[in-house]
Design a protein around this motif. Structure first.
Motif, PDB file in Angstrom:
ATOM      1  N   GLY A   1       0.856  -1.179   0.000  1.00 45.57           N
ATOM      2  CA  GLY A   1       0.000   0.000   0.000  1.00 45.57           C
ATOM      3  C   GLY A   1       0.886   1.221   0.000  1.00 45.57           C
TER       4      GLY A   1
ATOM      5  N   PRO B   1      -3.897  -9.331   3.636  1.00 43.18           N
ATOM      6  CA  PRO B   1      -4.846  -8.704   2.707  1.00 43.18           C
ATOM      7  C   PRO B   1      -4.246  -8.534   1.307  1.00 43.18           C
ATOM      8  CG  PRO B   1      -4.889  -7.567   4.791  1.00 43.18           C
ATOM      9  CD  PRO B   1      -3.758  -8.547   4.870  1.00 43.18           C
ATOM     10  N   TYR B   2      -2.969  -8.207   1.228  1.00 45.28           N
ATOM     11  CA  TYR B   2      -2.322  -8.063  -0.078  1.00 45.28           C
ATOM     12  C   TYR B   2      -2.369  -9.396  -0.824  1.00 45.28           C
ATOM     13  CZ  TYR B   2       1.395  -7.466  -3.535  1.00 45.28           C
ATOM     14  OH  TYR B   2       2.125  -7.435  -4.694  1.00 45.28           O
TER      15      TYR B   2
ATOM     16  N   TRP C   1     -11.830  -3.996  -2.430  1.00 43.93           N
ATOM     17  CA  TRP C   1     -11.343  -2.721  -1.892  1.00 43.93           C
ATOM     18  C   TRP C   1     -10.463  -1.985  -2.903  1.00 43.93           C
ATOM     19  CZ3 TRP C   1     -10.078  -7.504   0.303  1.00 43.93           C
ATOM     20  CH2 TRP C   1      -8.778  -7.950   0.108  1.00 43.93           C
ATOM     21  N   SER C   2     -10.454  -2.499  -4.135  1.00 44.01           N
ATOM     22  CA  SER C   2      -9.756  -1.900  -5.280  1.00 44.01           C
ATOM     23  C   SER C   2      -8.280  -1.620  -5.018  1.00 44.01           C
ATOM     24  CB  SER C   2     -10.481  -0.640  -5.759  1.00 44.01           C
ATOM     25  OG  SER C   2     -10.166   0.445  -4.912  1.00 44.01           O
ATOM     26  N   GLU C   3      -7.695  -0.754  -5.799  1.00 45.93           N
ATOM     27  CA  GLU C   3      -6.268  -0.510  -5.655  1.00 45.93           C
ATOM     28  C   GLU C   3      -5.977   0.957  -5.950  1.00 45.93           C
ATOM     29  OE1 GLU C   3      -4.709  -3.293  -8.447  1.00 45.93           O
ATOM     30  OE2 GLU C   3      -5.901  -2.507 -10.084  1.00 45.93           O
ATOM     31  N   GLU C   4      -4.831   1.416  -5.500  1.00 46.61           N
ATOM     32  CA  GLU C   4      -4.444   2.801  -5.790  1.00 46.61           C
ATOM     33  C   GLU C   4      -3.939   2.869  -7.226  1.00 46.61           C
ATOM     34  OE1 GLU C   4      -5.092   5.102  -3.809  1.00 46.61           O
ATOM     35  OE2 GLU C   4      -4.826   4.456  -1.723  1.00 46.61           O
ATOM     36  N   ARG C   5      -4.039   4.072  -7.805  1.00 48.20           N
ATOM     37  CA  ARG C   5      -3.390   4.264  -9.099  1.00 48.20           C
ATOM     38  C   ARG C   5      -1.883   4.243  -8.885  1.00 48.20           C
ATOM     39  NH1 ARG C   5      -5.500   9.456 -11.915  1.00 48.20           N
ATOM     40  NH2 ARG C   5      -5.912  10.258  -9.838  1.00 48.20           N
TER      41      ARG C   5
END
Lengths: 380, 252
Positions: B96, B121-122, B138-142
């Motif tokens: 993250g 979680p990853y 919970w999607s992901e960051e760009r």
């Protein structure tokens, strides 16, 4: 489930600890010898028979952690307790020890084997070819001690009920019928040790039952780890180990850190990490006799503490090599911890039988994922 | 007001390992020269809402010498995870945004907590992706700077522009012993800090990760200056003056 490099080290340790075991013939001979002594001491019509004289093992033989002596010429040392159900106050320590001696002398066999008196026990030394001796510790049940363990330390019944009063010819009250007796709780310690590996033992039992493995060959990873640590210590000290770490301390520590792992390398990882993390001035109590602080003896003999810390550091270094995954370093660790012949024999056996699926992997843990964070990254 | 996070002793790290190993039996303590390392197999069943997955990965967790001031770094060593999936070039897993990891980690500074709250979680997310072909719920960051901007904007809330966001971050970084509650809030709202972003700033400050924040600020600045279309003209000059300030005072 283990990473390959650990699985290999695990197989090798497994094979090595097989080599460290007391040979089957020796085990059987020792067992039949001590059972005979027990029978003789409490034979029909003897003094001890009326008081239920029974012989049983204590120490590493009972715990299943005995190893071959480091020195080929050294004897196996089988520790026994001869318990007589006489209440305290009937006899002095001297009386009891003396009666045991008298009874042994009545036998033509044991008269020849009997060695000069030791502080606490009588020793029977068998012929050189048999290579072992029996140490017989005379003892009586100690109800007060059992109650004390139970009430003051809240020890479970299994750990306290078999508390003993033992003989010691250097004790102030040795000749005094109404005096205090030295206390010992070897069966309590044995039950504590068993309780530390009970879960694993129960799992293994099923497999062992099917394969009809005899009782003394059934070993949990904890017993293996104790054997490995003891041999590592013996290798480090060789024959001049006056102050080397005591087996009881190694055994207690290994059992304390054991968490019913299903394989040697995981159990060893815990034991070594735990031991290495001990402070230099740590205190260790006998879990079956908390008044007895194993490390107290080190106060009068500071060399013992120094040597323990030295062993601890060496153990950590060798362990680091063992788990490094580098074959040269693994070899170095092996030769540091075990005799060359043992390693070679083990490696040979291993290549012949191949890797055994001796590890029965456990159920997986479960995790409920809550509020996870988003993974992130830099694009390349 | 300066919080200091003490580096724990070898004994404490070892005890945290023992706690971790109680749950994950196949993680082995592997001594290394610099810091500590735990390596082995993580095998478990994990559940998120009503989805259960079996997870088994070979991992290495490097624990830095100054743990827990700095968090552990994880690698997947079984070549199961596609390199294109949230990893640094050296294979380090991007669990993250660093700041977000610290936010999670600081609430329970234990190795077991780190593994349960961040690594699992990853891994679950990857397993989910492989199993269902879509990213976890919970999607992901760009990637890159936009991901950082998204994260920090989401964290601070009510920030009008990137340059204000950077000011808030800089304010957090340079904030040391003196906290002036009546200063105007760096977000540009015109309110006093104490009535505006005070809690967010102090919470971030408490993580003791000034260097990471500064690194992120510089990264964002350098990236948006490459693509100034993201900014209005007045913002560009604002950001450039911030950059000059950083170059002069913060980077040595």
């Amino acid at each position: 489930m283990l990473l390959d490099k650990y699985a290999k080290a695990n197989d090798l340790l497994e094979a090595i600890s097989d080599e460290l075991d007391i040979p089957e013939s020796m085990y059987k001979a020792a067992k039949s010898h001590y059972e005979s002594v027990g029978k003789w001491l409490a034979q029909e019509g003897t003094y001890f028979q009326q008081f239920n004289g029974t012989i049983f093992t204590q120490g590493s033989f009972m715990l299943g952690t005995m190893i071959r002596p480091y020195d080929e010429n050294q004897d196996y040392d089988i520790d026994l307790v001869f318990r007589v159900d006489i209440p305290k106050g009937y006899l002095s320590q001297y009386d009891l020890k003396n009666k045991v001696e008298q009874r042994l002398l009545e036998s033509n066999v044991y008269r020849r084997l009997l060695q000069p008196e030791k502080q606490r026990c009588w020793t029977l030394k068998y012929s050189n070819s048999e290579r072992f001796h029996l140490d017989i510790l005379p003892a009586i049940p100690d109800v007060d001690f059992a109650v004390h363990l139970n009430e003051s330390f809240k020890l479970a019944k299994e750990l306290s009920v078999d508390a003993l009063a033992i003989t010691d010819n250097k004790d102030d009250h040795y000749y005094n019928r109404h005096g205090m007796w030295p206390q010992s709780n070897p069966l309590g310690f044995g039950n504590w040790f068993k309780s530390r590996m009970e879960e694993r033992y129960t799992i293994l039992k099923e497999a062992y039952d099917i394969q009809q493995v005899p009782e003394y060959k059934r070993k949990t990873p904890l017993q293996r780890v104790v054997q490995i640590l003891k041999r590592h210590r013996d290798m480090m000290y060789g024959s001049n180990g006056e102050h080397k770490p005591a087996s009881i301390i190694i055994t207690t520590l290994a059992a304390s850190y054991y968490n019913n792992e299903d394989n040697i390398i995981s159990a060893l990882s815990r034991a070594v990490t735990g031991i290495n993390a001990l402070n230099d001035d740590f205190i260790l109590k006998n879990p079956a006799h908390p008044d007895e602080i194993f490390t107290d003896k080190w106060n009068n003999e500071p060399e013992k503490r120094v040597e323990f810390n030295r062993w601890k550091a060496q153990l950590y270094r060798d362990y680091s090599d063992l788990v490094s995954g580098d074959s040269t370093r693994i070899q170095k660790a092996m030769y540091s911890a075990f005799d060359e012949s043992v390693v070679k024999e083990a490696a040979y056996n291993l290549t012949n039988r191949g890797s055994t699926p001796s590890v029965l992997y456990d159920n997986k843990p479960f995790v409920q994922i809550k509020d996870p964070i988003k993974p992130y990254g830099y694009s390349n | 007001m300066v919080t200091v996070i003490d580096v724990v002793t070898h004994t404490q790290v070892a005890n945290e390992y023992l706690e971790l190993n109680e749950k994950y039996k196949y993680l082995i303590w592997t001594p290394v020269k610099d810091g500590y390392c735990i390596e082995g197999t993580i095998s478990l069943s994990a559940q998120h809402r009503n989805v259960s997955l079996q997870i088994e990965y070979h991992v290495r967790i490097d624990i830095p010498k100054d743990y827990p001031r700095t968090i552990p770094v994880c690698y997947e060593i079984g070549n199961k995870i596609e390199p294109s999936y949230h990893q640094y070039q050296n294979g380090r897993l991007c669990l993250g945004v660093d700041t977000n990891q610290y936010m999670k980690f600081r609430s329970n500074q234990r190795l077991l907590g780190f593994v349960n709250d961040l690594l699992i979680p990853y891994l679950f997310g990857y397993e989910y992706f492989v199993t269902f072909g879509i990213t976890a719920p919970w999607s992901e960051e760009r990637h890159n700077a936009p991901g950082l901007v998204d994260y920090y904007s989401g964290y601070f809330e009510n920030v009008s522009s990137i340059s204000q966001l950077l000011h808030l971050l800089m304010y957090t970084i340079v904030l040391r012993n003196v906290y002036l509650p009546n200063n105007p809030c760096p977000c540009g709202s015109g309110k006093h800090v104490r009535l505006c972003h005070k809690d967010k700033v102090l919470q971030l400050r408490k993580l003791c990760i000034g260097e990471i924040l500064l690194r992120d600020v510089c990264y964002i600045i350098n990236n948006i200056l490459l693509e100034p279309t993201m900014l209005s003209e007045s913002e560009v000059s604002n950001v450039i003056s911030l950059k000059t300030f950083i170059d002069k005072h913060c980077l040595t």
